[in-house]
Design an enzyme around this catalytic site. Structure first.
Site, PDB file in Angstrom:
ATOM      1  N   CYS A  34       0.741  -1.238  -0.094  1.00  0.00           N
ATOM      2  CA  CYS A  34      -0.025  -0.034  -0.065  1.00  0.00           C
ATOM      3  C   CYS A  34       0.931   1.264   0.160  1.00  0.00           C
ATOM      4  O   CYS A  34       0.215   2.333  -0.384  1.00  0.00           O
ATOM      5  CB  CYS A  34      -1.028  -0.043   1.234  1.00  0.00           C
ATOM      6  SG  CYS A  34      -0.160   0.074   2.954  1.00  0.00           S
ATOM      7  N   ASP A  36       2.273   2.694   2.572  1.00  0.00           N
ATOM      8  CA  ASP A  36       2.115   3.584   3.572  1.00  0.00           C
ATOM      9  C   ASP A  36       3.359   3.435   4.618  1.00  0.00           C
ATOM     10  O   ASP A  36       3.937   2.336   4.548  1.00  0.00           O
ATOM     11  CB  ASP A  36       0.683   3.279   4.438  1.00  0.00           C
ATOM     12  CG  ASP A  36      -0.462   3.724   3.758  1.00  0.00           C
ATOM     13  OD1 ASP A  36      -0.500   4.162   2.755  1.00  0.00           O
ATOM     14  OD2 ASP A  36      -1.503   3.190   4.265  1.00  0.00           O
ATOM     15  N   CYS A  59      -2.934   5.705   5.365  1.00  0.00           N
ATOM     16  CA  CYS A  59      -4.493   5.695   5.224  1.00  0.00           C
ATOM     17  C   CYS A  59      -4.908   5.999   6.576  1.00  0.00           C
ATOM     18  O   CYS A  59      -4.192   6.286   7.647  1.00  0.00           O
ATOM     19  CB  CYS A  59      -5.204   4.482   4.763  1.00  0.00           C
ATOM     20  SG  CYS A  59      -4.952   3.222   6.241  1.00  0.00           S
ATOM     21  N   CYS A 103      -3.011  -2.536   8.777  1.00  0.00           N
ATOM     22  CA  CYS A 103      -2.525  -1.194   9.111  1.00  0.00           C
ATOM     23  C   CYS A 103      -2.100  -1.278  10.678  1.00  0.00           C
ATOM     24  O   CYS A 103      -1.446  -0.549  11.025  1.00  0.00           O
ATOM     25  CB  CYS A 103      -3.663  -0.094   8.949  1.00  0.00           C
ATOM     26  SG  CYS A 103      -4.442  -0.465   7.435  1.00  0.00           S
TER      27      CYS A 103
HETATM   28 FE1  FES Z   1      -1.693   0.611   4.334  1.00  0.00          FE
HETATM   29 FE2  FES Z   1      -3.628   1.424   5.848  1.00  0.00          FE
HETATM   30  S1  FES Z   1      -3.830   0.726   3.678  1.00  0.00           S
HETATM   31  S2  FES Z   1      -1.537   0.991   6.137  1.00  0.00           S
END
Ligand code: FES
Length: 143
Positions: A34, A36, A59, A103
């Site tokens: 993702c 992040d 996110c 997450c």
């Molecule tokens: Fe990757 Fe939330 S979508 S940490």
């Protein structure tokens, strides 16, 4: 995707957000899929986490999980903070949708990575205390 009120509340008003100038343990973890990234700053004194701040480029669930994780470890001894699991974080938030479980893993790993950095700065091998850290988890993401 349905989020609990607690997730929405922490997302809207994240606790302990920012950087700590005098941090003596800093950890950064990222999720390859993702993209992040989460950064965690700890100020540790006499084995106690006196202060904690975080920054998340991620996110809403990443913001909410890291926010509540900082509340759960602030003022705690290191060994207790290391017991923080992503499951405990999810429970404290009254649940997360399945696609957002990873997450909370990022939040758990960010705490561990910062504690590991603290031990390293003291010249101590963190592995016996912290275990393995998934700094780049690419298996737990379903986005
Ligand atoms: Fe990757 Fe939330 S979508 S940490």
């Amino acid at each position: 995707m349905i989020y609990s009120e607690k997730v929405m509340e922490h997302f809207a008003n994240p606790r302990n957000i920012g950087e700590l100038e005098d941090a003596n343990g800093v950890g950064e973890v990222g999720n390859a899929k993702c993209g992040d990234i989460m950064k965690m700053y700890l100020k540790i004194n006499n084995g106690i986490i006196e202060d904690v701040k975080f920054k998340t480029f991620g996110c809403g669930a990443a913001i909410a999980t890291s926010s509540i994780a900082t509340e759960m470890i602030k003022g705690k001894p290191l060994d207790e903070a290391l017991k923080l699991t992503n499951k405990a974080v999810i429970e404290a938030l009254d649940g997360l949708p399945p696609a957002k479980i990873h997450c909370s893993v990022l939040a758990e790993q960010a705490v561990k990575s910062a504690v590991a950095d603290y031990y390293k700065r003291q010249g101590i091998d963190p592995t016996p205390f912290v275990g393995k850290i998934e700094e780049h988890c690419d298996t737990c993401c379903e986005v």
